[in-house]
Design an enzyme around this catalytic site. Structure first.
Site, mmCIF file in Angstrom:
data_model
loop_
_atom_site.group_PDB
_atom_site.id
_atom_site.type_symbol
_atom_site.label_atom_id
_atom_site.label_comp_id
_atom_site.label_asym_id
_atom_site.label_seq_id
_atom_site.Cartn_x
_atom_site.Cartn_y
_atom_site.Cartn_z
ATOM 1 N N CYS B 89 29.977 58.514 40.823
ATOM 2 C CA CYS B 89 30.582 59.042 42.034
ATOM 3 C C CYS B 89 30.580 57.957 43.106
ATOM 4 C CB CYS B 89 29.891 60.308 42.503
ATOM 5 S SG CYS B 89 28.103 60.258 42.434
ATOM 6 N N GLY B 90 30.968 56.769 42.694
ATOM 7 C CA GLY B 90 31.100 55.670 43.644
ATOM 8 C C GLY B 90 29.764 55.306 44.270
#
Lengths: 81, 286
Positions: B89-90
């Site tokens: 998720c980055g």
């Protein structure tokens, strides 16, 4: 008519108008009818009964607030019966 | 055609990866929607609580309630870090961890003894790796936190604050501004900073008494603050994942364009060369 909302931390379980209600206060049941004086009371564990087809809820802790025919039941745990 | 086959393989893998990232993006979008619904439906309760607290609160009460106690000096504090259980998720988890590390360094520099309470596998993994002692570890709830989860985490800490063992409690969690922006934030949840009163409250019949109502509702307020941090972090995780997967999908698309172009060029070059060879061979026979 009373405008009632039943609120738990996770969501609003009920919102609408009822004739009257009976709530489990910390020291026994309390009944609310229209034109009740502003009141705030702690809730115990028990059944909140709304008049008519609105049903009943199992509640535990929290508080009940009445102002100008608006009733707010704010409780830690609530479950529709 | 060795180069051609190699390129074909790469095109295939990129296509497969893009399929996965696109699916993850769609799943995250759906989950984010649901997580946001939970954030919204938690609002009425929080509003009701803070409204009532502000109407009951008066400054002279502060000395009598352990949860409102303002210690002159912080000696021991607790830091609660909320992260996600999953990655991909980055920078979501690393931003939260960085914020927690900054807070940790800041508190320790001013001589505060800090203990760590961590929710979410990512945060737990990191702080275990750097060799920090973790007081509480909670995993498996980050996707769908409930009010009971919040209660389990905070109740022990709250009673230790009341007994004077802790002087402050901080929460590091993500704010959900939009799917593109989920910055980390630190919040001091104990001692309770009572919400400011807006306008006069009606003259209530109070049962049993303002004192007792307040002492019952303050813990609820603290629990609710943590619950809200939990649901907002959950929504932030899905938002961050959606954004990360969207750009991964876009990048895979761009990469595919380049790969396909190179593949076609080598294929054409090979055909051209073959024709040239045939023509050359035929000419040699005449």
């Amino acid at each position: 008519m009373l405008k009632v909302s039943v609120i738990s931390p996770e969501k609003v379980l009920f919102e609408g108008e009822v004739e009257s209600l009976v709530a489990p206060a910390f020291d026994g049941e309390v009944g609310i009818l229209t034109s009740h004086a502003p009141m705030m009371t702690l809730l115990g564990k028990g059944t909140l009964r709304l008049a008519g087809s609105a049903g009943s809820y199992q509640v535990e802790g929290g508080f009940l607030q009445v102002v100008d025919n608006n009733v707010r039941v704010v409780t830690e745990r609530a479950e529709k019966l | 055609m060795a180069k051609g086959r190699e390129l074909k393989g790469r095109i295939k893998t990129t296509e497969n990866t893009r399929k996965i990232t696109r699916t993850m993006e769609m799943v995250a979008t759906a989950k984010m929607k649901r997580a946001l619904d939970r954030v919204t439906s938690a609002r009425p309760y929080a509003n009701a609580l803070s409204e009532v607290l502000s109407s009951l609160y008066s400054p002279d009460l502060a000395e009598r309630f352990p949860l409102l106690r303002q210690p002159e000096q912080e000696r021991r504090a607790a830091l609660i870090l909320l992260t996600a259980d999953r990655g991909l998720c980055g920078g979501f988890n690393s931003n939260l961890i960085r914020e927690a590390r900054n807070q940790l360094a800041r508190l320790r520099a001013s001589g505060v003894d800090v203990e760590l309470h961590i929710e979410g596998r990512r945060g737990v993994g990191y702080f275990r790796y750097v060799g920090e002692a973790l007081t509480t570890v909670v995993t498996g709830i980050s996707e769908k936190p409930t009010a009971d989860n919040a209660r389990e985490i905070i109740d022990g800490i709250m009673s230790r604050f009341m007994s004077g063992e802790l002087d402050a409690v901080y929460v590091v969690s993500a704010q959900f501004k939009s799917a593109l922006s989920t910055p980390p934030a630190t919040q001091k949840i104990l001692p309770v900073a009572p919400p400011q009163r807006k306008g006069g409250a009606p003259d209530y019949i109070l049962a049993p008494s303002a004192d007792e109502i307040l002492s019952d509702l303050l813990p609820l307020y603290v629990r609710n603050q943590l619950y809200r941090a939990l649901v907002e972090t959950a929504a932030g995780e899905q938002g961050a994942r959606r954004t990360a997967m969207k750009s991964a999908t876009d990048n895979a698309g761009e990469m595919l364009n380049v790969l396909r172009r190179t593949y076609n060029r080598t294929r054409q070059a090979a055909i051209t060369q073959e024709i040239a060879e045939i023509v050359g061979g035929a000419a040699a026979l005449e």
